[in-house]
Motif scaffolding. Structure first.
Motif, short mmCIF file in Angstrom:
data_model
loop_
_atom_site.label_atom_id
_atom_site.label_comp_id
_atom_site.label_asym_id
_atom_site.label_seq_id
_atom_site.Cartn_x
_atom_site.Cartn_y
_atom_site.Cartn_z
N ILE A 96 -2.12 9.49 1.64
CA ILE A 96 -1.48 8.63 0.76
C ILE A 96 -2.54 8.53 -0.43
CG2 ILE A 96 -1.04 5.95 0.40
CD1 ILE A 96 -0.62 5.97 3.55
N GLY A 97 -1.91 8.55 -1.67
CA GLY A 97 -2.51 8.39 -2.98
C GLY A 97 -1.61 7.53 -3.86
N HIS A 98 -2.01 7.10 -4.97
CA HIS A 98 -1.17 6.44 -5.93
C HIS A 98 -1.59 6.76 -7.39
CE1 HIS A 98 -4.14 3.20 -7.36
NE2 HIS A 98 -4.49 3.07 -6.14
N LEU A 99 -0.42 6.91 -8.17
CA LEU A 99 -0.72 7.50 -9.50
C LEU A 99 -0.93 6.34 -10.76
CD1 LEU A 99 2.97 9.50 -9.35
CD2 LEU A 99 0.41 10.40 -9.05
N ASP A 100 -0.56 4.97 -10.32
CA ASP A 100 -0.71 4.30 -11.48
C ASP A 100 -2.12 3.49 -11.34
OD1 ASP A 100 -0.09 2.73 -8.82
OD2 ASP A 100 0.44 0.98 -9.86
N THR A 101 -2.33 2.68 -12.35
CA THR A 101 -3.88 2.17 -12.72
C THR A 101 -3.43 0.63 -13.29
OG1 THR A 101 -4.40 2.43 -14.95
CG2 THR A 101 -4.80 4.26 -13.38
N ASP A 118 3.41 2.46 -8.07
CA ASP A 118 3.29 1.04 -8.03
C ASP A 118 2.57 0.48 -7.16
OD1 ASP A 118 4.81 1.51 -5.63
OD2 ASP A 118 6.05 -0.15 -6.19
N GLU A 119 1.25 1.08 -6.72
CA GLU A 119 0.42 0.21 -5.89
C GLU A 119 -0.28 -0.54 -6.49
OE1 GLU A 119 -3.28 -0.44 -3.40
OE2 GLU A 119 -3.16 0.08 -5.75
N SER A 121 10.83 -0.39 -2.91
CA SER A 121 9.73 -0.06 -3.53
C SER A 121 8.59 0.83 -2.60
CB SER A 121 8.88 -0.81 -4.25
OG SER A 121 8.33 -1.85 -3.58
N LYS A 122 8.82 0.42 -1.39
CA LYS A 122 7.92 0.95 -0.44
C LYS A 122 8.62 2.00 0.60
CE LYS A 122 4.63 -1.26 -2.15
NZ LYS A 122 3.77 -0.48 -3.14
N GLY A 171 -9.74 -4.71 0.27
CA GLY A 171 -8.52 -5.45 -0.27
C GLY A 171 -7.01 -4.76 0.21
N ALA A 172 -5.89 -5.38 -0.15
CA ALA A 172 -4.84 -4.77 0.35
C ALA A 172 -4.53 -3.37 -0.25
CB ALA A 172 -3.62 -5.61 0.06
N ALA A 173 -3.79 -2.56 0.41
CA ALA A 173 -3.44 -1.03 -0.14
C ALA A 173 -2.30 -0.48 0.34
CB ALA A 173 -4.80 -0.17 0.11
N ASP A 174 -1.84 0.49 -0.05
CA ASP A 174 -0.26 1.05 0.30
C ASP A 174 -0.50 1.52 1.82
OD1 ASP A 174 1.19 0.84 -1.64
OD2 ASP A 174 0.67 2.58 -2.55
N ILE A 175 -1.65 1.91 2.19
CA ILE A 175 -1.82 2.21 3.71
C ILE A 175 -1.35 0.96 4.68
CG2 ILE A 175 -4.06 1.68 4.30
CD1 ILE A 175 -4.07 4.47 5.58
N SER A 176 -1.56 -0.08 4.25
CA SER A 176 -1.08 -1.43 5.12
C SER A 176 0.25 -1.14 5.38
CB SER A 176 -1.20 -2.65 4.31
OG SER A 176 -2.51 -2.81 4.01
#
Length: 425
Positions: A87-92, A151-152, A162-163, A357-362
């Motif tokens: 899992i990664g994300h493209l946005d900042t 959109d993380e 979105s998920k 903190g919260a993250a996409d892996i959740s």
């Protein structure tokens, strides 16, 4: 079984390719990909997509129009062995017009840049680890799916859309590996993350001249009722388990206007008028679903016990679910720690969930047998203009990720504890 000589070849290949990996990192850090800069997010995704295409992965860009975001990159390879989701994300968090835009060396081992640790460094670690394994023909005993969301940092709505790509991949997978930077310490990884959801409290009182407050016919007004509710939240829930909650925004008076899209509430009133309305917006974080259920029940009970001539409504928004600490997650962490020790980097300890903190892996954790996060590029200052990567951790974490996947392909998943909670496979 895993072979030490093969693991040596993996790390050597990574070291020989490190400059190319750094070039990819620099190129993508220099492209602004703030969440709402859809063009920038897509440009970063296209660069990573070309890297996966070159490895023979099946790639797909999932368009984000339905949830008002740029979209997600999904890359898949293989159909045998353990099924691993990376899992990664493209946005900042840095908008298109932000002053912080470029990759800049600070010294021999540190580089500043927007999103370099959160999390373009982690994205490139995923790519570099897989490139090494593919080049050495070590991906044939494992199935890989990579999801890099767009959109993380600011999730599109509804979350069901979105998920979806991430959750679908998690339902498919056995194992989830997240490449965030966690607490920035290379000696730690994440086995648990607290979930995060929003809440809104709307309170109503009986307006009147302030001289009549506390009388039987007027009561206490909206502001006193709000104060009672918030303070009782604190008395009942502060210090309970891993529950924290925060009222971050409040306005009250004769009139309250809520501008949700601007994260703004405005109040109008006078000091000689009993307040008619109050709106409070806040957040709550919990480590387990049971904690969240308890917090919601306690808060609703408090809200319903109103002062005279007042009423209140508490609503909860969509948000990030908790990633609970499980025996299986700890087993996967031990395997990752063993990899680290065998490479000479020392043991890996679990991150205190209060520091993660919260993250996409959740969104994935409840659908896989085991999950860990925090395998990315380490550094300091994430989400600020002082974001700096410690490049001494770059090669180390590529080594560890690649060797972990190799061992999983040869040895299978580590010994599991109690059955997972969540959607059955």
């Amino acid at each position: 079984m895993a072979d030490i000589a093969t693991e040596k070849k993996i790390t050597q290949y990574i070291d020989q390719s490190l400059e190319q990996s750094k070039t990819t990192l620099e190129k993508t850090v220099n492209i602004n990909s703030g969440t709402m800069n859809f063009d920038g997010v897509k440009k970063v995704g296209a660069i990573y997509q070309s890297e996966f295409d070159a490895m023979g992965f099946d790639t797909q860009w999932v368009d984000g129009a339905e949830f008002n975001r740029a979209g997600h990159l999904v890359a898949s390879y293989g159909n045998t062995g353990p099924k691993i989701l990376m899992i990664g994300h493209l946005d900042t968090v840095f908008a298109k017009d932000d002053a912080f835009q470029t990759y800049r060396p600070v010294d021999e081992t540190h580089i500043a840049g927007p999103g370099i640790t959160d999390m373009k460094g982690g994205d490139v670690i995923i790519i570099a680890a897989l490139q090494a394994l593919k080049a050495l023909e070590l991906l044939d005993k494992v199935s890989i799916k990579v999801v890099m969301t767009g959109d993380e940092e600011s999730s599109g709505r509804p979350l069901s859309l979105s998920k979806k790509a991430l959750i679908d991949a998690a339902v498919w997978a056995d194992i989830a590996l997240g490449f965030e930077d966690a607490d920035g310490d290379i000696k730690t990884a994440v086995v648990a993350r607290r979930g995060s959801i929003g809440w809104q409290l709307d309170v109503a009182g009986k307006p009147a001249h302030s001289s009549q407050i506390f009388t039987d016919s007027i009561g206490y007004g909206a502001i006193f009722e709000t104060a009672r509710i918030l303070n009782t939240f604190r008395e009942e829930l502060a210090g309970v388990g891993n529950i924290t909650f925060n009222p971050g925004l409040i306005a009250g008076g004769t009139e309250v206007e809520v501008q949700a899209e601007k994260s703004m509430v405005q109040g109008f009133g006078k000091t000689n008028v009993v307040a008619k309305e109050v709106t409070v917006k806040g957040g709550i974080r919990t480590l387990t679903q049971a904690e969240l259920t308890k917090a919601k029940r306690v808060m609703q009970d408090i809200v319903s016990n109103n002062l005279a001539h007042t009423s209140a409504t508490l609503t909860f928004a969509e948000g990030y679910p908790p990633m609970a600490p499980t025996e299986q997650n700890y087993a996967l962490l031990k395997m990752y720690s063993d990899v680290s020790e065998s490479l000479g980097y020392g043991p890996i300890a679990p991150v205190n969930p209060r520091n993660a903190g919260a993250a996409d892996i959740s969104f994935a954790a409840d659908h896989v047998d085991m999950a860990i996060d925090g395998l990315g590029l380490m550094g300091d200052g994430g989400h600020t203009k002082d974001e700096v990567a410690d490049m001494a951790t770059f090669a180390q974490n590529i080594h560890k990720a690649a060797v972990l996947i190799y061992r999983l392909s040869e040895e299978g998943t580590p010994k599991q504890g109690t059955p997972k909670q969540g959607t059955p496979k």
